[in-house]
Structure formats: structure tokens, C-alpha cells
Design a protein around this motif. Structure first.
Motif: not given
Length: 234
Positions: A9-32
């Protein structure tokens, strides 16, 4: 039994297992907050995140089509964001891109049932691998931060392979590296072009992970809206 049909079984990572949008949202709020971007008084944190996300997605499409380099993607996404928000490129803090790249992979949000399903699949005897277009230097950090590394026998990145999904050569490379054959392999990912059509063109069956239930007209072997549905397939 479908459990006899596939072994690898071959998995993609971003947007499939690792929630890129949630993690990016948290990071961008920190940078803001870190760079006090509210001082400009022209955009909210939500507007900052929305504009950045749209620009980043567009640049990733260019990168996946070999129209820009990794360095160009990283160097241009924040300056373009600030211009789109009505400022100038020079208003983009000097180290914000590096800060984003350093902080983002340390985030650990994954999609619901990720660990439960990976445990289930591993316990049933499937051999799990990753095929990702993400950059090698941060993908391994993401895996470690979210406690995912130990599930996967092989982690194939486009950077190491020299080819980006949906190029069939990255899938062929993955098969050769893992000792798998196409008929016994299944690709699971969220991107219709990169994961589904790429795998199809390489002779692999596919699972389209579509949590937002977007309408489409692409033929897929399977389609799921939640990772837990893999238990119904495998």
C-alpha cells in the motif's frame, strides 16, 4: 477477499494522512503574531491565511508541472502574498519563509483515524510505503512529529527520485525500490491528477481520498471520504 489482492500500500502524505491545511493554519497564525502583521491594518489573519493558501497551491501546481523549482516556490510564496494583500514585496519579513519551513513540519495534526487505520493495515500484514512530492528535508520531520515514521517500510520522495507525481517514473521507481509489482499494489491519495491518474498510468489501482466529497468525473478504483473506510476495502 480483497485482502489477498494487494500486498503493498502506497500512501500520499500531505492532505491524505498529515493534515496540511490544519497545520499550515496554525503555523501561519503564529507567524502573523510573531511578525505583528496586524500593524499594517489592511488584512486580518484569516485573509492572510486565505491569500497565502491560494498562492501556495498555485505555485505547487507549477512546481508539479516542472515549471518552477523548489527554490523559486519557497522564495516567492510570501512576497506574492504580501503583494496580493496590497503591500509590496519588501514588506514581506526577511526570514518568514524560513520560519514557516522550520515550524510547519513540527506540527502533528493528522486526519481522523490515521493511526487507527495504519495500525489495522499493518496488523493485517500489508506492507506500507509513502510516495510524496513534498520536500525531503521536511517530510521526515513531519512524519516524526506526527508519530508516523514507524509505519512505513519505504519513504519515496520526488526529490530523491528525480520525478514528481503524476510522472509514472516515480511509481515505477517505487515498485522497484520496494520489490512490489503493480497488480499487488494500491495507491491512496487525495489528488486526482498526482495520485489517482499517476497511479493509473503506472498500472496501479487507486483509492481517491475525498474528505470534502468534491464532485469529479475521474474514474477511480475506490473512493473514500474518511480513512476509516479503508477497513471496508482492505
Amino acid at each position: 477477499m480483497l485482502t489477498l489482492k494487494y500486498r503493498h500500500l502506497f500512501f500520499d502524505l500531505d492532505h491524505t494522512l498529515w493534515d496540511f491545511e490544519a497545520n499550515a493554519d496554525e503555523t501561519l497564525r503564529h507567524l502573523y503574531e510573531q511578525y505583528d502583521l496586524a500593524r499594517y491594518g489592511t488584512f486580518t489573519v484569516d485573509e492572510f491565511i486565505k491569500v497565502y493558501s491560494d498562492i501556495n497551491h498555485g505555485l505547487w501546481r507549477l512546481y508539479q508541472n516542472n515549471k518552477i523549482t523548489q527554490q523559486q516556490l519557497r522564495a516567492s510564496r510570501f512576497p506574492r502574498t504580501f503583494v496580493k494583500l496590497g503591500l509590496s514585496e519588501s514588506d514581506s519579513p526577511e526570514n518568514i519563509s524560513e520560519q514557516f519551513t522550520d515550524i510547519l513540519p513540527l506540527k502533528s495534526a493528522v486526519f481522523p483515524y490515521t493511526h487507527e487505520v495504519l495500525n489495522y493495515l499493518r496488523d493485517k500484514g500489508y506492507v506500507l510505503h509513502l510516495i510524496t512530492n513534498g520536500f525531503k528535508d521536511i517530510q521526515h520531520v513531519k512524519l516524526k512529529s506526527s508519530n508516523l515514521t514507524h509505519y512505513f517500510q519505504e519513504i519515496i520522495t520526488s526529490e530523491c527520485c528525480g520525478h514528481l507525481k503524476p510522472d509514472s517514473r516515480i511509481f515505477q521507481h517505487a515498485l522497484e525500490r520496494t520489490g512490489a509489482t503493480a497488480p499487488e499494489s494500491l495507491m491512496i491519495g487525495d489528488n486526482l491528477e498526482c495520485d489517482v491518474l499517476g497511479a493509473y498510468n503506472a498500472g496501479l489501482d487507486q483509492v481517491y481520498f475525498n474528505p470534502e466529497k468534491r464532485r469529479h468525473f475521474t474514474q477511480t478504483t475506490y473512493e473514500i471520504a474518511c480513512l476509516s473506510e479503508l477497513k471496508d476495502i482492505l
